[in-house]
Write a protein that holds these residues in place. Structure first.
Motif, mmCIF file in Angstrom:
data_model
loop_
_atom_site.group_PDB
_atom_site.id
_atom_site.type_symbol
_atom_site.label_atom_id
_atom_site.label_comp_id
_atom_site.label_asym_id
_atom_site.label_seq_id
_atom_site.Cartn_x
_atom_site.Cartn_y
_atom_site.Cartn_z
ATOM 1 N N HIS A 3 58.837 -14.430 137.184
ATOM 2 C CA HIS A 3 58.222 -14.926 137.705
ATOM 3 C C HIS A 3 57.501 -15.197 136.255
ATOM 4 O O HIS A 3 56.336 -16.552 136.540
ATOM 5 N N GLY A 4 56.697 -14.180 135.755
ATOM 6 C CA GLY A 4 56.009 -14.342 134.605
ATOM 7 C C GLY A 4 55.568 -13.009 133.497
ATOM 8 O O GLY A 4 56.911 -12.085 134.690
ATOM 9 N N LEU A 5 55.297 -13.657 132.201
ATOM 10 C CA LEU A 5 55.591 -11.814 131.650
ATOM 11 C C LEU A 5 53.481 -12.499 131.050
ATOM 12 O O LEU A 5 52.916 -13.087 130.937
ATOM 13 N N TRP A 6 52.735 -11.471 131.336
ATOM 14 C CA TRP A 6 51.857 -10.997 130.734
ATOM 15 C C TRP A 6 51.975 -9.944 129.899
ATOM 16 O O TRP A 6 52.191 -8.874 129.866
ATOM 17 N N ILE A 7 51.135 -10.185 128.716
ATOM 18 C CA ILE A 7 51.017 -8.843 127.521
ATOM 19 C C ILE A 7 49.219 -8.533 127.232
ATOM 20 O O ILE A 7 49.009 -9.635 127.200
ATOM 21 N N ILE A 8 48.680 -7.726 127.666
ATOM 22 C CA ILE A 8 47.357 -7.808 128.349
ATOM 23 C C ILE A 8 46.733 -6.032 127.402
ATOM 24 O O ILE A 8 47.479 -5.131 127.282
ATOM 25 N N PHE A 67 49.641 -3.127 128.152
ATOM 26 C CA PHE A 67 49.848 -3.588 129.077
ATOM 27 C C PHE A 67 51.070 -4.842 128.842
ATOM 28 O O PHE A 67 50.727 -5.777 128.699
ATOM 29 N N PHE A 68 52.174 -4.657 129.682
ATOM 30 C CA PHE A 68 53.888 -5.602 129.573
ATOM 31 C C PHE A 68 53.387 -5.554 130.861
ATOM 32 O O PHE A 68 53.722 -4.242 131.970
ATOM 33 N N VAL A 69 53.399 -6.995 132.045
ATOM 34 C CA VAL A 69 53.225 -7.103 133.509
ATOM 35 C C VAL A 69 54.457 -8.061 133.438
ATOM 36 O O VAL A 69 54.627 -9.733 132.750
ATOM 37 N N LEU A 70 55.341 -8.151 134.550
ATOM 38 C CA LEU A 70 56.150 -9.230 134.568
ATOM 39 C C LEU A 70 56.631 -9.079 136.110
ATOM 40 O O LEU A 70 55.737 -8.491 137.252
ATOM 41 N N ASP A 83 61.744 -3.013 128.944
ATOM 42 C CA ASP A 83 61.214 -2.139 127.466
ATOM 43 C C ASP A 83 61.741 -2.468 126.920
ATOM 44 O O ASP A 83 61.509 -2.811 125.323
ATOM 45 N N SER A 84 62.776 -3.928 127.109
ATOM 46 C CA SER A 84 63.156 -4.521 125.636
ATOM 47 C C SER A 84 62.299 -5.536 125.168
ATOM 48 O O SER A 84 61.987 -5.831 124.056
ATOM 49 N N LEU A 85 61.839 -6.277 126.054
ATOM 50 C CA LEU A 85 60.159 -6.989 126.040
ATOM 51 C C LEU A 85 59.586 -6.322 125.270
ATOM 52 O O LEU A 85 58.601 -6.651 123.673
ATOM 53 N N GLU A 86 58.990 -4.871 124.983
ATOM 54 C CA GLU A 86 57.993 -3.419 124.418
ATOM 55 C C GLU A 86 59.190 -3.823 123.196
ATOM 56 O O GLU A 86 57.846 -3.899 122.171
ATOM 57 N N ILE A 87 60.312 -3.456 122.849
ATOM 58 C CA ILE A 87 60.690 -3.626 121.774
ATOM 59 C C ILE A 87 60.804 -4.630 120.946
ATOM 60 O O ILE A 87 60.108 -4.424 119.605
ATOM 61 N N LYS A 88 60.863 -5.609 121.911
ATOM 62 C CA LYS A 88 61.160 -6.971 120.435
ATOM 63 C C LYS A 88 59.340 -7.267 119.950
ATOM 64 O O LYS A 88 58.826 -7.519 118.638
ATOM 65 N N PHE A 89 58.601 -6.776 121.155
ATOM 66 C CA PHE A 89 56.865 -7.343 120.992
ATOM 67 C C PHE A 89 56.776 -6.452 119.658
ATOM 68 O O PHE A 89 56.125 -6.577 118.923
#
Length: 141
Positions: A3-8, A67-70, A83-89
């Protein structure tokens, strides 16, 4: 479903937010997500891994004080996606993000995040369809 992604940042500053199906009028929950993490850290010294609501989970991953939050449905397993989102970031922003980054610099990451989320959703749809076909096959035999 995701539903959502936050990077904080650990300090509470939201660097990135993207809705995938959540209402556009949904309140800003960045402060709440950060406050719950700070609370958990102050009582136990540990990072929070998830927050459970009746029909939704907020799943956390801490990386370099970010923090990566889904937010997902209850049954979704999104560890690989996080993990994939963290690596891309970190591929896009090689150094820890110290200050607010220009929104335009997030364009490429936004496209990559959407691709990763879409890939997860398609994979899940295929697995669900496979489960339904196997159940139908068992009924017919």
């Amino acid at each position: 479903m995701i539903h959502g992604l936050w990077i904080i940042k650990k300090t509470g500053e939201c660097l990135f937010e993207k809705s995938f199906g959540l209402s556009k009028s949904a309140p800003d929950i960045t402060s709440l997500l950060t406050a719950i993490q700070t609370f958990a850290d102050s009582i136990s010294g540990d990072s929070i891994r998830s927050i459970t609501l009746e029909n939704m989970l907020f799943r956390y991953k801490l990386s370099r004080d970010i923090f990566f939050v889904l937010s997902t449905d209850m049954e979704d397993e999104v560890s690989e996606t996080l993990d994939s989102l963290e690596i891309k970031f970190w591929t896009e922003f090689k150094q820890p993000v110290i200050e607010r980054v220009d929104e335009k610099k997030f364009d490429n990451f936004t496209k990559e995040a959407e691709r990763i989320i879409t890939e997860y959703e398609r994979k899940k749809e295929i697995e669900d369809l496979d489960d339904k076909l196997r159940a139908l096959e068992r009924e017919l035999v």
